[in-house]
Write an enzyme that holds these catalytic residues in place. Structure first.
Site, PDB file in Angstrom:
ATOM      1  N   GLU A 142       0.762  -1.179   0.001  1.00  0.00           N
ATOM      2  CA  GLU A 142      -0.049  -0.075   0.211  1.00  0.00           C
ATOM      3  C   GLU A 142       0.804   1.311   0.043  1.00  0.00           C
ATOM      4  OE1 GLU A 142      -4.029   1.792   2.164  1.00  0.00           O
ATOM      5  OE2 GLU A 142      -2.682   0.633   3.337  1.00  0.00           O
ATOM      6  N   GLY A 275       3.289   2.011  10.844  1.00  0.00           N
ATOM      7  CA  GLY A 275       3.166   1.463  12.126  1.00  0.00           C
ATOM      8  C   GLY A 275       2.883  -0.177  12.109  1.00  0.00           C
ATOM      9  N   ALA A 276       1.847  -0.323  10.916  1.00  0.00           N
ATOM     10  CA  ALA A 276       1.290  -1.689  10.675  1.00  0.00           C
ATOM     11  C   ALA A 276       0.522  -1.594   9.467  1.00  0.00           C
ATOM     12  CB  ALA A 276       0.410  -2.129  11.797  1.00  0.00           C
ATOM     13  N   GLU A 278      -2.441  -3.708   7.057  1.00  0.00           N
ATOM     14  CA  GLU A 278      -3.607  -4.647   7.200  1.00  0.00           C
ATOM     15  C   GLU A 278      -3.632  -5.693   5.958  1.00  0.00           C
ATOM     16  OE1 GLU A 278      -3.696  -1.245   6.164  1.00  0.00           O
ATOM     17  OE2 GLU A 278      -5.423  -0.995   4.846  1.00  0.00           O
ATOM     18  N   ASN A 279      -2.612  -6.103   5.554  1.00  0.00           N
ATOM     19  CA  ASN A 279      -2.740  -7.210   4.301  1.00  0.00           C
ATOM     20  C   ASN A 279      -3.802  -8.334   4.805  1.00  0.00           C
ATOM     21  OD1 ASN A 279      -0.264  -5.856   3.264  1.00  0.00           O
ATOM     22  ND2 ASN A 279       0.554  -6.879   4.973  1.00  0.00           N
ATOM     23  N   HIS A 311      -6.986  -1.592  14.887  1.00  0.00           N
ATOM     24  CA  HIS A 311      -7.159  -0.866  13.641  1.00  0.00           C
ATOM     25  C   HIS A 311      -7.104  -1.689  12.610  1.00  0.00           C
ATOM     26  CE1 HIS A 311      -6.274   2.912  11.409  1.00  0.00           C
ATOM     27  NE2 HIS A 311      -5.598   1.880  10.445  1.00  0.00           N
ATOM     28  N   GLU A 312      -5.848  -2.430  12.574  1.00  0.00           N
ATOM     29  CA  GLU A 312      -5.655  -3.464  11.369  1.00  0.00           C
ATOM     30  C   GLU A 312      -6.569  -4.533  11.027  1.00  0.00           C
ATOM     31  OE1 GLU A 312      -3.697  -1.876   9.532  1.00  0.00           O
ATOM     32  OE2 GLU A 312      -2.623  -0.749  11.006  1.00  0.00           O
ATOM     33  N   HIS A 315      -9.798  -3.061   9.399  1.00  0.00           N
ATOM     34  CA  HIS A 315      -9.534  -3.209   7.880  1.00  0.00           C
ATOM     35  C   HIS A 315      -9.913  -4.592   7.207  1.00  0.00           C
ATOM     36  CE1 HIS A 315      -7.854   0.648   7.436  1.00  0.00           C
ATOM     37  NE2 HIS A 315      -6.712   0.572   7.954  1.00  0.00           N
ATOM     38  N   GLU A 334      -9.300   4.509   6.363  1.00  0.00           N
ATOM     39  CA  GLU A 334      -8.193   4.969   7.497  1.00  0.00           C
ATOM     40  C   GLU A 334      -9.272   5.631   8.580  1.00  0.00           C
ATOM     41  OE1 GLU A 334      -6.019   3.587   7.867  1.00  0.00           O
ATOM     42  OE2 GLU A 334      -5.236   2.954   5.800  1.00  0.00           O
TER      43      GLU A 334
HETATM   44  N1  BES Z   1      -2.923   1.130   6.006  1.00  0.00           N
HETATM   45  C1  BES Z   1      -1.970   1.501   7.105  1.00  0.00           C
HETATM   46  C2  BES Z   1      -0.735   1.516   6.546  1.00  0.00           C
HETATM   47  C3  BES Z   1      -0.179   2.421   5.797  1.00  0.00           C
HETATM   48  C4  BES Z   1       0.119   3.798   6.056  1.00  0.00           C
HETATM   49  C5  BES Z   1       0.372   2.058   4.497  1.00  0.00           C
HETATM   50  C6  BES Z   1       0.556   4.701   5.195  1.00  0.00           C
HETATM   51  C7  BES Z   1       0.772   2.758   3.534  1.00  0.00           C
HETATM   52  C8  BES Z   1       0.877   4.298   3.972  1.00  0.00           C
HETATM   53  C9  BES Z   1      -2.603   0.936   8.470  1.00  0.00           C
HETATM   54  O1  BES Z   1      -3.790   0.407   8.579  1.00  0.00           O
HETATM   55  C10 BES Z   1      -2.365   2.116   9.303  1.00  0.00           C
HETATM   56  O2  BES Z   1      -3.178   3.021   9.396  1.00  0.00           O
HETATM   57  N2  BES Z   1      -1.401   1.913  10.200  1.00  0.00           N
HETATM   58  C11 BES Z   1      -1.134   2.932  11.195  1.00  0.00           C
HETATM   59  C12 BES Z   1      -1.364   2.596  12.705  1.00  0.00           C
HETATM   60  C13 BES Z   1      -2.716   2.701  12.944  1.00  0.00           C
HETATM   61  C14 BES Z   1      -2.992   2.298  14.467  1.00  0.00           C
HETATM   62  C15 BES Z   1      -3.210   4.314  12.912  1.00  0.00           C
HETATM   63  C16 BES Z   1       0.296   3.434  11.040  1.00  0.00           C
HETATM   64  O3  BES Z   1       0.952   2.870  10.468  1.00  0.00           O
HETATM   65  O4  BES Z   1       0.454   4.427  11.726  1.00  0.00           O
HETATM   66 ZN    ZN Z   2      -5.329   1.823   8.545  1.00  0.00          ZN
END
Ligand code: BES
Ligand code: ZN
Length: 867
Positions: A142, A275-276, A278-279, A311-312, A315, A334
């Site tokens: 992503e 941070g993470a 959601e694959n 959160h993940e 998704h 998001e």
């Molecule tokens: N889908 C995002 C990961 C992501 C972020 C992919 C930016 C590509 C670009 C994931 O679900 C996400 O939002 N992760 C957050 C953590 C969440 C608890 C707010 C993150 O990575 O900070």
């Molecule tokens: Zn997210």
């Protein structure tokens, strides 16, 4: 000469004459040489006649002679007559001598790529096992990097099924979205075949290859859940595993749809940009967002793990099962996952008061959206390079906040029913923002579309000014901007208020610029009850004084105390209220004990200290006394040692209070911290330094470090080098640059660029002391080439700019920064730079306002003597 492919260039979306239905992908990563070979066979539906198939590919060597297309209806395989790459648009164009017949055919392509170091596409991450460094192979697709791993229609709406096969060293674990159906061993290599997935978007495909341990559990309906960790560390996965199982069960009930895959794996990756991620069925995490160590993780780490997992997993429904039609609707993913994660955390950990903590989300959203350089929630995306920067506080935090506002407007039950309908209606498909509104409108009977468009299709939000006039309450909305030109935007504002008591509530939909309500005289009037609305409130003097009294006499809830404080702080930042009024209000919080309120007071104190230091440095000492008095009271109540059975919130609060006291130079705190740190250095399991007080202690240690006495800094680096817990490393990195000696700050910043700090973590070290601000800016310029080379391909680069530029407070500095970047501009940093410069201007104006205030000195003098 015009390129033969010029028709396809510069378009935001792929042409629609053919769509993928099924991918059969085989990948063979070589973890030593860091290259990979791949073959993909894509079932393609040709829907209008074409000689071209146009898909995405980037940084791949496509073997042109391998490219062929075999229509299902014919026995003859067609060789491509031409294969072209358009680098700037990341397109792969396959040309055939004649038009392809309509219907399904199979497109075959062989290719080769590198396992890169950029934490995107198919990349390598480094881990240590028995003291030896090893590579693992990981994907992060992503928003638009699946194209760096295999040629594909890399758009969220081009959903297809995926059948993945991996050729890997036989001693390693290979994971993907689906369970393994078969493994065939041949010497040192094995071929791992995975089940075919349900239809899904390319950005959710994932592969991980490496050595791991895991813990396992399952949900009541038999979904196998695993948490993969560093070898020897599987205990640290137990907490996340437990949260995951509970969350899956909860979402199944909430959305009234079961989790769609047979298994869910979660895995900690040592090098990870976000941070993470959601694959589908294989969620990847930074170590600090998944692993929880009973002995060395803090309460704040525990909460972070729970929120990220929730959160993940949200998704898996919102995003994976129902996917946004295009990146314009990213916020549907998001914003919703952010909001739902609080719902889950509240159900599992009611004692965390997580909805009060949700105000941090709203506040951050309001703060970014108060800039004229903000953007609407729904934003046009014309090129893949523009997607990264909308993963920001607008999509996440404003998104989550306007959802909360809508939920409280139409009611929790109706809202839940509507969401369940929406998920069912668009399962295995794609949706746009208006599709969600349509379902909500139908189920609730409320004008959801009209209401919500005003929040998602224009940037900003209103400030509602309230006055009492002739026994009426006059309300007037205007666009709230921290600076910049006013606009005449308007919103449909769901106003709530309570008068004199929480039993006496009203609601009112403000559709016009102004409105009024008949209200009997009350002890106080509080708008935006529970802070569920995404707007600011400006009270007239009389109402403001009554609210102050209501706070002092304990009549307002923590959420509402937070709201009154945060609104006034924002108004003060924007020059619509004086700092005198803010400090007077802050003084009424002297018996505050609630975590979220104090945490916001702490943040506000940092900001106010900096503004005053720039405006009237001679007043800083007195102001410092005032804040120390304010925070000493709750800090003394909590003490340094955790009490058995104490609340999660007290544990988090203790750390934040001691940190601010350390930064304010409170001698008792500094001395006690150093005493405890010495004990900790002698014994890492010393009960004198539990995890919740470590960040504060490290910050205190750094306050006493200077160029001629570096022992505290060196001791901290030793702890950093010896720990293998990423949360511990994070705490240390996050405290080093708080040192008041600019020479040390420079050393710290250089350390961030060294090989000892993973590039994912360097951004945590950029909170520089005010004394180090100028040094940090010079350092950024001196090292810009290296920094933009190392972090420039993702969104982490923006953190360097916002952290280092935003704290300045003069127009001259803004000019200097602008000049420096004028020849170094890139689309990935443009918006952040404009936002940071706007913040500098806001600071500058605020500083001038304080300087002009003749009564300010007197007030600070007075406050510093109060107890
Ligand atoms: N889908 C995002 C990961 C992501 C972020 C992919 C930016 C590509 C670009 C994931 O679900 C996400 O939002 N992760 C957050 C953590 C969440 C608890 C707010 C993150 O990575 O900070
Ligand atoms: Zn997210």
């Amino acid at each position: 000469m015009a390129s033969p492919y010029s028709d396809f260039k510069g378009k935001p979306r792929l042409p629609k004459f053919a769509t993928p239905k099924r991918y059969d992908i085989r990948l063979k990563p070589d973890l030593d040489s860091c290259i990979f070979n791949g073959i993909v066979s894509i079932d393609v539906d040709v829907v209008s006649s074409t000689k071209y198939l146009v898909l995405n590919a980037a940084d791949l060597n496509v073997d042109s002679s391998s490219v062929s297309f075999k229509p299902k209806s014919s026995s003859q395989e067609l060789r491509a007559s031409g294969v072209g790459l358009i680098e700037e648009d990341e397109l792969l164009i396959v040309e055939f001598a004649e038009e392809l017949s309509l219907g399904i055919g199979v497109l075959n392509i062989s290719f080769q790529g590198t396992l890169n170091d950029q934490m995107k596409g198919f990349y390598r991450s480094v881990y240590e096992i028995n003291g030896e460094k090893k590579n693992m192979a990981v994907t992060q697709f992503e928003p638009a990097d699946a194209r760096r791993c295999f040629p594909c229609w890399d758009e969220p709406a081009a959903k297809a099924t995926f059948k993945i096969t991996l050729d890997v060293p036989s001693n390693l674990i290979a994971l993907s979205n689906m369970p393994v159906i078969e493994e065939k061993k041949e010497g040192d290599l094995k071929t791992v075949y995975f089940e075919e997935s349900p239809i899904m978007s390319t950005y959710l495909v994932a592969v991980v290859v490496g050595l791991f341990d895991f813990v396992e559990s399952s949900t009541s309906d038999g979904i196998k859940v695993r948490c993969y960790c560093q070898v020897g560390k599987s205990d640290q996965g137990k907490f996340a595993l437990e949260v995951a199982v509970k969350t899956l069960e909860l979402y199944k009930k909430y959305f009234d749809v079961p989790y769609a895959l047979p298994k869910l794996d979660m895995i900690a990756i040592p090098d990870f940009a976000a941070g993470a991620m959601e694959n589908y069925g294989l969620v990847t995490y930074r170590e600090n967002a998944l692993l929880y160590d009973e002995k060395h993780s803090a309460a704040a780490n525990k909460q972070r793990v729970a929120i990220v997992v929730a959160h993940e997993l949200a998704h898996q429904w919102f995003g994976n099962l129902v996917t946004m039609e295009w990146w314009t609707h990213l916020w549907l993913n998001e914003g919703f996952a952010t909001w739902v994660s609080y719902l889950a955390a509240d159900a599992i950990f009611p004692e965390w008061n997580i909805w009060t903590q949700f105000l941090d989300q709203t506040t951050d959203g309001l703060r970014l959206d108060g800039l004229s350089e903000s953007h609407a929630i729904e934003v046009e995306i014309n090129h893949a390079s523009e997607i990264d920067e909308i993963f920001d506080a607008i999509s996440y935090r404003k998104g989550a906040s306007v959802i909360r506002m809508l939920q409280s407007y139409i009611g929790a039950d109706t809202f839940q029913r509507a969401l369940a309908c929406y998920i069912k209606k668009y399962a295995c498909s794609n949706a746009k923002t208006e599709d969600l509104w349509a379902v909500l409108e139908e189920v609730s009977g409320e004008p959801v579309k009209e209401l919500m468009n005003s929040w998602t299709q224009q940037k900003g939000y209103p400030v509602v000014s309230v006055r009492v006039k002739d026994e009426k309450l006059d309300l007037e909305q205007s666009h709230f901007l921290l600076s910049g030109s006013p606009s005449d935007s308007q919103w449909i504002v769901p106003i709530t208020l309570c008068c004199g008591s929480y039993d006496n509530r009203y609601s009112y939909l403000l559709k016009e610029k102004s409105g009024s309500l008949g209200i009997k005289d009350a002890a106080y009037v509080k708008l935006n009850v529970d802070q569920t609305g995404f707007y600011r409130v400006k009270y007239d003097e009389e109402l403001g004084a009554k609210l102050r009294h209501a706070i002092e006499s304990g009549q307002l809830s923590a959420t509402d105390r937070f709201g009154v404080l945060d609104d006034l702080f924002a108004l003060c930042t924007s020059g619509q209220q004086s700092l005198i009024n803010l400090l007077t209000l802050i003084a009424s919080f002297r018996e505050e004990t609630e975590y979220t309120v104090l945490s916001n007071l702490i943040n506000i104190s940092y900001k106010v200290m900096r503004i005053v230091a720039d405006a009237t440095p001679e007043l800083v000492d007195n102001l410092r006394k005032f804040f120390i008095n304010l925070f000493e009271y709750p800090a003394l109540k909590l003490g340094w040692d955790s009490k058995s059975g104490e609340s999660h919130l007290d544990a988090m609060l203790r750390g934040e209070l001691l940190t601010v006291l350390a930064e304010l130079g409170h001698e008792n705190t500094l001395n006690e911290a150093i005493r405890r740190f010495d004990a900790f250095c002698a014994d890492r399991d010393s009960p004198l330094l539990p995890p919740d007080t470590r960040k504060a202690t490290y910050t205190a240690v750094m306050q006493k470090v200077n160029a001629s006495n570096k022992s505290g800094y060196e001791a901290l680096l030793k702890v950093y080098r010896e720990t293998d817990l990423s949360q511990e490393k994070g705490r240390i990195i996050g405290s080093l640059a708080s040192c008041p000696d600019p020479n040390i700050v420079l050393e710290v910043l250089n350390f961030l660029l060294s090989s000892e700090v993973r590039s994912q973590d360097a951004i945590f070290g950029l909170s520089v002391s005010k004394e180090g601000r100028e040094t940090a800016w010079k350092w950024l310029q001196d090292n810009w080439d290296y920094i933009s080379k190392t972090w420039g391909s993702g969104y982490l680069i923006t953190r360097f700019i916002s952290a280092i530029v935003s704290p300045f407070s003069t127009t001259e500095k803004a000019k200097e920064v602008e000049e420096f970047f004028s020849s170094r501009m890139k689309p990935t940093i443009a918006r952040t730079l404009r936002q940071s410069l706007e913040r500098v201007q806001i600071n500058a104006r605020w500083v001038q306002a304080v300087q002009k205030d003749n009564y300010f000195a007197q007030l600070v003098q007075e406050l510093s003597h109060r107890n």
